[in-house]
Design a protein around this motif. Structure first.
Motif, short mmCIF file in Angstrom:
data_model
loop_
_atom_site.label_atom_id
_atom_site.label_comp_id
_atom_site.label_asym_id
_atom_site.label_seq_id
_atom_site.Cartn_x
_atom_site.Cartn_y
_atom_site.Cartn_z
N GLU A 252 13.55 -37.09 21.91
CA GLU A 252 12.88 -35.82 22.15
C GLU A 252 11.41 -35.97 21.78
OE1 GLU A 252 14.17 -32.39 22.59
OE2 GLU A 252 15.87 -33.40 23.51
N PRO A 253 10.54 -35.14 22.38
CA PRO A 253 9.11 -35.25 22.05
C PRO A 253 8.89 -35.04 20.55
CG PRO A 253 9.46 -33.64 23.80
CD PRO A 253 10.80 -34.10 23.39
N ASP A 254 7.95 -35.77 20.00
CA ASP A 254 7.69 -35.70 18.58
C ASP A 254 7.06 -34.39 18.16
OD1 ASP A 254 6.90 -39.17 17.69
OD2 ASP A 254 8.79 -38.09 17.99
N GLY A 255 6.22 -33.86 18.99
CA GLY A 255 5.48 -32.67 18.60
C GLY A 255 5.91 -31.46 19.42
N VAL A 256 6.19 -30.38 18.73
CA VAL A 256 6.64 -29.16 19.42
C VAL A 256 5.84 -27.99 18.89
CG1 VAL A 256 8.57 -27.56 19.62
CG2 VAL A 256 8.98 -29.99 19.81
N ALA A 257 5.46 -27.11 19.81
CA ALA A 257 4.85 -25.84 19.39
C ALA A 257 5.58 -24.74 20.14
CB ALA A 257 3.36 -25.81 19.71
N LEU A 258 6.08 -23.75 19.42
CA LEU A 258 6.82 -22.66 20.04
C LEU A 258 6.08 -21.36 19.79
CD1 LEU A 258 10.40 -23.58 18.81
CD2 LEU A 258 9.36 -24.13 21.01
N VAL A 259 6.00 -20.53 20.83
CA VAL A 259 5.40 -19.21 20.67
C VAL A 259 6.55 -18.21 20.59
CG1 VAL A 259 3.93 -17.46 21.71
CG2 VAL A 259 3.34 -19.87 21.94
N GLU B 207 9.20 -17.50 23.27
CA GLU B 207 8.51 -17.00 24.45
C GLU B 207 8.00 -18.16 25.29
OE1 GLU B 207 8.43 -13.61 24.66
OE2 GLU B 207 7.55 -13.74 26.64
N TYR B 208 7.36 -19.11 24.61
CA TYR B 208 6.87 -20.31 25.29
C TYR B 208 7.25 -21.52 24.48
CZ TYR B 208 3.93 -17.16 27.97
OH TYR B 208 3.48 -16.15 28.78
N THR B 209 7.56 -22.59 25.17
CA THR B 209 7.87 -23.86 24.51
C THR B 209 6.88 -24.90 24.97
OG1 THR B 209 10.18 -23.24 24.75
CG2 THR B 209 9.73 -25.48 24.05
N PHE B 210 6.20 -25.51 24.00
CA PHE B 210 5.24 -26.56 24.33
C PHE B 210 5.61 -27.78 23.53
CE2 PHE B 210 2.85 -23.70 26.70
CZ PHE B 210 2.42 -22.62 25.95
N HIS B 211 5.40 -28.95 24.12
CA HIS B 211 5.59 -30.15 23.34
C HIS B 211 4.59 -31.21 23.74
CE1 HIS B 211 7.74 -31.65 26.87
NE2 HIS B 211 8.51 -30.59 26.82
N CYS B 212 4.49 -32.21 22.88
CA CYS B 212 3.59 -33.32 23.18
C CYS B 212 4.13 -34.56 22.48
CB CYS B 212 2.16 -33.01 22.74
SG CYS B 212 1.96 -32.91 20.97
N GLN B 213 3.47 -35.69 22.70
CA GLN B 213 4.04 -36.95 22.28
C GLN B 213 3.90 -37.22 20.80
OE1 GLN B 213 6.15 -38.64 23.73
NE2 GLN B 213 5.93 -37.35 25.53
N LYS C 273 3.64 -26.08 33.02
CA LYS C 273 3.96 -27.29 32.29
C LYS C 273 4.19 -27.00 30.83
CE LYS C 273 0.43 -29.95 33.12
NZ LYS C 273 -0.29 -31.23 33.04
N ARG C 274 5.07 -27.77 30.25
CA ARG C 274 5.25 -27.65 28.80
C ARG C 274 4.38 -28.64 28.07
NH1 ARG C 274 11.57 -26.72 27.50
NH2 ARG C 274 11.62 -24.55 28.16
N THR C 275 3.82 -29.57 28.79
CA THR C 275 2.97 -30.57 28.15
C THR C 275 1.53 -30.07 28.18
OG1 THR C 275 2.89 -31.62 30.30
CG2 THR C 275 4.44 -32.53 28.71
N PRO D 101 -7.19 -16.11 25.45
CA PRO D 101 -5.84 -15.66 25.11
C PRO D 101 -4.72 -16.52 25.66
CG PRO D 101 -6.93 -14.11 26.57
CD PRO D 101 -7.95 -15.10 26.18
N ASN D 102 -5.01 -17.36 26.64
CA ASN D 102 -3.92 -18.15 27.21
C ASN D 102 -3.77 -19.52 26.59
OD1 ASN D 102 -3.06 -16.32 29.34
ND2 ASN D 102 -5.12 -16.64 30.10
N LEU D 103 -4.69 -19.88 25.72
CA LEU D 103 -4.69 -21.25 25.22
C LEU D 103 -4.16 -21.34 23.81
CD1 LEU D 103 -8.19 -22.43 26.46
CD2 LEU D 103 -5.99 -22.64 27.60
N VAL D 104 -3.40 -22.43 23.58
CA VAL D 104 -2.92 -22.75 22.24
C VAL D 104 -3.44 -24.14 21.92
CG1 VAL D 104 -0.91 -23.17 20.80
CG2 VAL D 104 -0.86 -21.34 22.49
N VAL D 105 -4.09 -24.27 20.77
CA VAL D 105 -4.67 -25.54 20.37
C VAL D 105 -3.75 -26.20 19.36
CG1 VAL D 105 -6.67 -26.61 19.31
CG2 VAL D 105 -6.95 -24.52 20.61
N GLY D 106 -3.60 -27.52 19.47
CA GLY D 106 -2.79 -28.22 18.47
C GLY D 106 -3.50 -29.48 18.00
N GLY D 107 -3.40 -29.73 16.70
CA GLY D 107 -3.93 -30.98 16.15
C GLY D 107 -2.76 -31.86 15.79
N THR D 108 -2.78 -33.10 16.23
CA THR D 108 -1.60 -33.93 16.08
C THR D 108 -1.78 -35.01 15.05
OG1 THR D 108 -2.27 -35.52 17.75
CG2 THR D 108 -1.04 -33.57 18.49
#
Lengths: 94, 582
Positions: free
Chosen positions: B252-259, B270-276, B310-312, B289-296
């Motif tokens: 499974e992807p290592d990084g997940v962000a859920l809204v 509500e939203y599922t986002f993931h990254c490597q 896209k979820r990525t 308002p549509n953007l979610v920022v993530g630091g990995t």
């Protein structure tokens, strides 16, 4: 006790904030149901009788239907009847 | 007997009822009107018998038999002896009442009615006695109560509780009481606040936090630790939570962000986002308002967009030396609508500022070094309210630093030493009000304490030492100037009110199962708190009004509290200095 009475009693006793439930007979000398350690029965019976006699003195056609005492910490509700008194003590801030 | 057998209308004998004590024979009716009076009553039991028939009793069976034989000679039927029963009738009961009642008029008519009924009926005598005895019993019960014994035995009590009157009373009484119980109106409420001063102590005891929602997802959040939380500035019900990798699911992807959405009851995000790479920090982009920022963990900053399907991530920063090469624990959008930047700091002390439109290279970067040599391993960052230039960072070595982004003295300015372990969380005072407290900030650390600082002094103002485990995060309330929340590794969420007590938290709740709570975030309204734990659960608590809603004088009281704290601190230091000298 009959099932309905049990169920209603349980519902009252588990109501939010209720500390105790007491049923006394009209003479005030027998407590039929009690769920508190403190004996409110005797004291509240006297107060209810006084309240009832006050109401009837003011107007003989009138009668006491419900008595509610609000203190800083608790609220005491008394539902009097010809034969019995139902007393519930609640902590309203809970 | 005067019976004239009527051959044409002859009927065979038939048994009307098999009741042992009552036994009817229906024989052709005599035409004489001298029917016995009692017969008319019994006749009513047999339906379908005409009025013309009357019953006639003859206790001697033999005569009856003779009659029947003579009737049916023509038909050739042979009748045999049927069942014969001797019946005994109880004597008529004369009922008398001797009880005294309060309403004599009612009972007298009642007693008069009863004997009248009695006379006519014999067949009905059987059910009658039962009824009477019941009434007598009721009378006895009443007499018993009038006597009023001092102590009822258990049996008598139970009898009372089962009685009709008790049921009726209880039904009425409980109905009223239940209605009264549910009324929560406090008619004594005093809006001037005089009441509340007396109730201060009791309110603390009764003040509570209650769990509102618990968010977790079987697939995406299980076995992951919640690394960051952020509430949406635009939609107060949306909350983003970032998670690190799931060790049990390497594919499974290592990084997940859920809204997550608080408004509706659905339990899926509500939203599922993931990254490597594991996401260590996440934030809603404040002016987008549509953007979610993530630091990995890898140093990349990723951008997710909920408009795309896209979820990525839709945008990513490059993995180059110009950007970050170490885990990014802090991301924040600062500035105004027209002039804002994404600030990110990684654990090697590098601070980059980005424009959200172009993440291919940072707009600006800065190395945070202390005293020209020591790079600061930044674990947390906070900007004071309204400030875009100066900020505070906490590092792994236990020190807190102030820094500024621009100007001649860009970089680390002051060091605040006091913690004995890595600093895990920082929060700058943000509740705006009549008095400005933006110089205050609090820090949480592995040394079990939360310390209160002011930017005007490098020594801590106060140390809150109520916890028995690593304190993982701390945050000021956005509305109440003296309130902050902190979470620790033993599953406790504490609310401290500086105006009430600085020794113990004003409210505290322990999460079920005591997982380590990693993050805490107040909602923008200041009425709810979200915490993320090490099991991947996000819990949202409602805070009681008495705690979270500030009164008008909270700001001035905080000024006094700070003065007191200052005095105590100075005294303490003097004493320590004296001891050293001695």
């Amino acid at each position: 006790m009959s099932a309905e009475v049990e169920e209603t009693l349980k519902r009252i006793q588990t109501h939010k904030g209720v500390i105790g439930t007491i049923v006394v007979n009209a003479e005030g000398n027998t407590t039929l149901i009690t769920s508190t350690k403190v004996d409110y029965a005797g004291l509240l019976h006297q107060l209810t009788m006084k309240a009832r006699s006050t109401v009837r003195d003011l107007d003989p056609q009138n009668d006491l239907t419900f008595l509610r005492i609000r203190s800083k910490k608790h609220e005491i509700m008394v539902a009097p009847d010809k034969e019995y008194l139902l007393i519930v003590i609640q902590n309203p801030s809970e | 007997m005067g019976i004239a057998p009527d051959i044409t209308n002859a009927q065979p004998l038939r048994v009307i009822t098999e009741d042992t004590c009552l036994f009817h024979y229906l024989v052709p009716a005599p035409m004489s009107p001298s029917a016995k009076s009692m017969c008319s009553e019994t006749g009513s039991q047999d339906s379908g018998d005409g009025n013309s028939r009357t019953l006639h009793w003859d206790p001697d069976p033999s005569t009856l038999q003779l009659h029947s034989d003579s009737d049916l000679l023509g038909r050739g039927l042979r009748l045999g002896m049927a069942k014969v029963t001797q019946v005994d009738f109880p004597p008529k009961q004369s009922v008398s009442y001797s009880k005294e009642t309060q309403t004599p008029t009612c009972t007298q008519t009642h007693t008069q009615a009863k004997p009248a009924e009695e006379e006519e009926e014999e067949e009905m005598a059987e059910p009658k006695p039962a009824e009477e005895s019941q009434e007598e019993k009721a009378d006895e019960e009443e007499k018993q109560e009038e006597v009023a014994p001092k102590d009822l035995t258990e049996e008598e009590k139970m009898q009372l509780l089962h009685s009709e009157e008790f049921m009726a009373f209880f039904d009425r009484g409980s109905r009223i009481v239940e209605r009264a119980l549910s009324e929560r109106v406090d008619v004594c409420f005093d809006y001037s606040g005089r009441d509340l001063e007396d109730k201060e102590g009791e309110m603390q005891a009764g003040a509570k936090m209650s769990l509102n929602r618990a968010f977790s997802d079987e697939r995406w959040s299980k076995n992951r630790v919640v690394t960051c939380l952020d509430w949406s500035p635009q939609y107060p019900e949306l909350l983003v939570a970032s998670y690190n990798n799931n060790e049990d699911a390497p594919h499974e992807p290592d990084g997940v962000a859920l809204v997550w959405n608080m408004k509706f009851k659905k339990t899926t995000p509500e939203y599922t986002f993931h990254c490597q790479s594991a996401v260590m920090s996440a934030a809603f982009a404040r002016f987008h308002p549509n953007l979610v920022v993530g630091g990995t963990y890898s140093g990349q900053i990723v951008l997710w967009d909920n408009r795309s399907n896209k979820r990525t991530p839709v945008q990513r920063t490059p993995l180059s030396a110009s950007a970050h090469t170490h885990p990014v624990y802090c991301v924040n959008v600062v500035g105004t609508q027209n002039a804002h930047n994404l600030i990110s700091i990684s654990t090697d002390g590098k601070m980059c500022s980005w424009s959200l439109d172009m993440l291919s290279q940072p707009q600006d970067s800065l190395e945070l070094v202390f005293k020209q040599s020591k790079a600061v391993a930044v674990t947390s960052m906070a900007f004071p309210l309204g400030d875009v230039n100066n900020f505070v960072v906490g590092s792994e070595d236990g020190s807190v630093y102030t820094a500024c982004r621009h100007g001649s003295k860009a970089g680390i300015s002051d060091v605040f030493e006091g913690h004995h372990g890595p600093v895990t969380g920082l929060s700058c005072h943000s509740a705006g009000g009549p008095v400005d407290f933006s110089h205050l900030f609090i820090s949480a650390s592995f040394d079990w304490t939360v310390k209160l600082w002011t930017t005007k002094s490098t020594r801590p103002l106060y140390s809150f030492e109520d916890s028995c485990d690593y304190v993982y995060d701390v945050m000021w309330s956005p509305t109440h100037p003296a309130l902050f929340a902190c979470v620790d590794g033993s599953g406790r969420l504490d609310l401290w009110n500086l105006n009430n007590d600085t020794e113990v938290p004003s409210a505290s709740v322990c999460v079920n199962g005591s997982p380590a709570l990693n993050r805490v975030r107040w909602a923008h309204s200041g009425r709810e708190i979200a915490t993320g734990d090490s099991d991947g659960q996000v819990l949202v608590y409602d805070v009681g009004e008495q705690i979270c809603v500030p009164k008008a004088d909270e700001w001035t009281r905080l000024v006094h509290t700070l003065v007191e704290i200052n005095e105590n601190r100075d005294e303490g230091e003097e004493l320590a200095a004296q001891r050293l000298v001695a």
